[in-house]
Design a protein around this motif. Sequence first.
Motif, short mmCIF file in Angstrom:
data_model
loop_
_atom_site.label_atom_id
_atom_site.label_comp_id
_atom_site.label_asym_id
_atom_site.label_seq_id
_atom_site.Cartn_x
_atom_site.Cartn_y
_atom_site.Cartn_z
N GLN A 181 0.80 -1.24 0.00
CA GLN A 181 0.00 0.00 0.00
C GLN A 181 0.83 1.29 0.00
OE1 GLN A 181 -1.86 -2.21 2.84
NE2 GLN A 181 -2.27 -3.14 0.85
N GLU A 182 2.14 1.18 -0.12
CA GLU A 182 2.98 2.37 -0.07
C GLU A 182 3.43 2.73 -1.49
OE1 GLU A 182 3.33 3.89 2.81
OE2 GLU A 182 4.74 5.46 2.21
N PRO A 183 3.21 3.98 -1.92
CA PRO A 183 3.57 4.37 -3.29
C PRO A 183 4.98 4.97 -3.39
CG PRO A 183 2.23 6.10 -2.29
CD PRO A 183 2.46 5.04 -1.22
N PHE A 184 5.64 4.67 -4.47
CA PHE A 184 6.97 5.24 -4.75
C PHE A 184 7.01 5.66 -6.21
CE2 PHE A 184 7.44 2.33 -1.24
CZ PHE A 184 8.22 3.04 -0.34
N ARG A 189 13.57 6.53 -6.82
CA ARG A 189 13.06 6.15 -5.50
C ARG A 189 13.13 4.64 -5.24
NH1 ARG A 189 10.44 9.72 -2.18
NH2 ARG A 189 11.11 11.85 -2.69
N MET A 192 14.84 3.89 -1.98
CA MET A 192 13.96 4.15 -0.83
C MET A 192 12.94 3.01 -0.68
SD MET A 192 11.23 7.22 -0.20
CE MET A 192 11.73 8.52 0.91
N GLN A 195 14.59 0.02 0.89
CA GLN A 195 14.75 0.22 2.33
C GLN A 195 13.41 0.02 3.05
OE1 GLN A 195 17.00 3.79 2.98
NE2 GLN A 195 16.84 3.69 5.22
N TRP A 196 12.36 0.53 2.42
CA TRP A 196 11.01 0.38 2.99
C TRP A 196 10.64 -1.10 3.15
CZ3 TRP A 196 7.78 4.31 4.65
CH2 TRP A 196 6.47 3.93 4.98
N TRP A 202 8.77 3.05 7.90
CA TRP A 202 9.14 3.89 9.02
C TRP A 202 8.15 5.02 9.22
CZ3 TRP A 202 12.09 3.38 4.53
CH2 TRP A 202 12.02 4.44 3.64
#
Lengths: 202, 202
Positions: A181-184, A189, A192, A195-196, A202
């Motif tokens: 559910q996290e957009p990049f 990116r 990042m 790392q996520w 985080w």
Amino acid sequence: MSGGGPIDFYFEFSSPYGYIASRLVDEFGERVGRQITWRPMLLGPVWKITGQAPLVEIPMKGDYSRRDFARSARLHQVPYRHPGKFPIGTVAALRTFYWVGDRDPAQARTFAKAAYTAYFADGRDISAAPTVVEIARECGVDGAALATALEDPALKERAKREVETAIAAGVFGSPYFVVDQEPFWGVDRMPMMEQWIRTGGW
Amino acid sequence: MSGGGPIDFYFEFSSPYGYIASRLVDEFGERVGRQITWRPMLLGPVWKITGQAPLVEIPMKGDYSRRDFARSARLHQVPYRHPGKFPIGTVAALRTFYWVGDRDPAQARTFAKAAYTAYFADGRDISAAPTVVEIARECGVDGAALATALEDPALKERAKREVETAIAAGVFGSPYFVVDQEPFWGVDRMPMMEQWIRTGGW
């Protein structure tokens, strides 16, 4: 970390950064233990919503972008020749991807990579449907069946729904990734995102 | 690598990514052995040229940006509270920076960091000249002399020239770095810039 859900990889076939991402994403998925779901879309309908324009047409940003396309490609050791005709309409490539993918997802990914390489490395104009059919044929696709399908309103509708789904998911650029559910947004990116995934966020 | 020319660090005081960069740039400069030249500018005049708008006002991109401001701040362990009034006009902070900097460049950098922290961590409205004077005073600046200078057309002209110089250098966003004639836009491009400096480019 591994065993998590797939990464949605949204991209537009006319996007240099999408092309670079297409060269990195398989290894990325292996490294973080996630499947990649390839989801081509179109930026034209997005720009109608956002009021944005192709990068190269924006004063100041255009010069930077042209320089950065080539620089980013060299950084990632991806062959790149900025196309003479740019940007282009990519609806034929989009429809081809989904038509092939409904039959053979692995072959659709092969086609996507081939179409990107044809446009950004070999100077072929993938806005032309016959060129797209030719590229698909080179990937083992039945060209005659594809050419017929490309005229079928059902396929047009199928591809349109995919673009609508991408827009509903918030996709406004290329490449655009969604994982857990996290957009990049952007090939820059991907570190990042890695790392996520590794940390759980985080 | 070390002993090379300075890094121009362009930023707008209303830019979250500029703020994050302001927290990273000193250590960055030490790591790569380069001086940092702090060069605040204004994005308003840039947007008139590019036809762009503040990120948060762009459909779709706005939602992503708000999420990414906070996420990027957390990644870099920078305190961040999205300001209630955003974006804001930052001409008072801009003029203050150059007025202080003409007398004491180190104090100007101290002021820049304090102004950013006041706006993005402490919720102070730095669009108001009295607030900017107060922040400058907290950094040891003569507040009365500054308040007088802020009314001086010569300072207005001085600051305006800096913005024009930035635009002439191609600066269309914040942060924007130029090192060895090579431009890098965005806090997320600092790793690429570091690699560029260390390798001499590619």
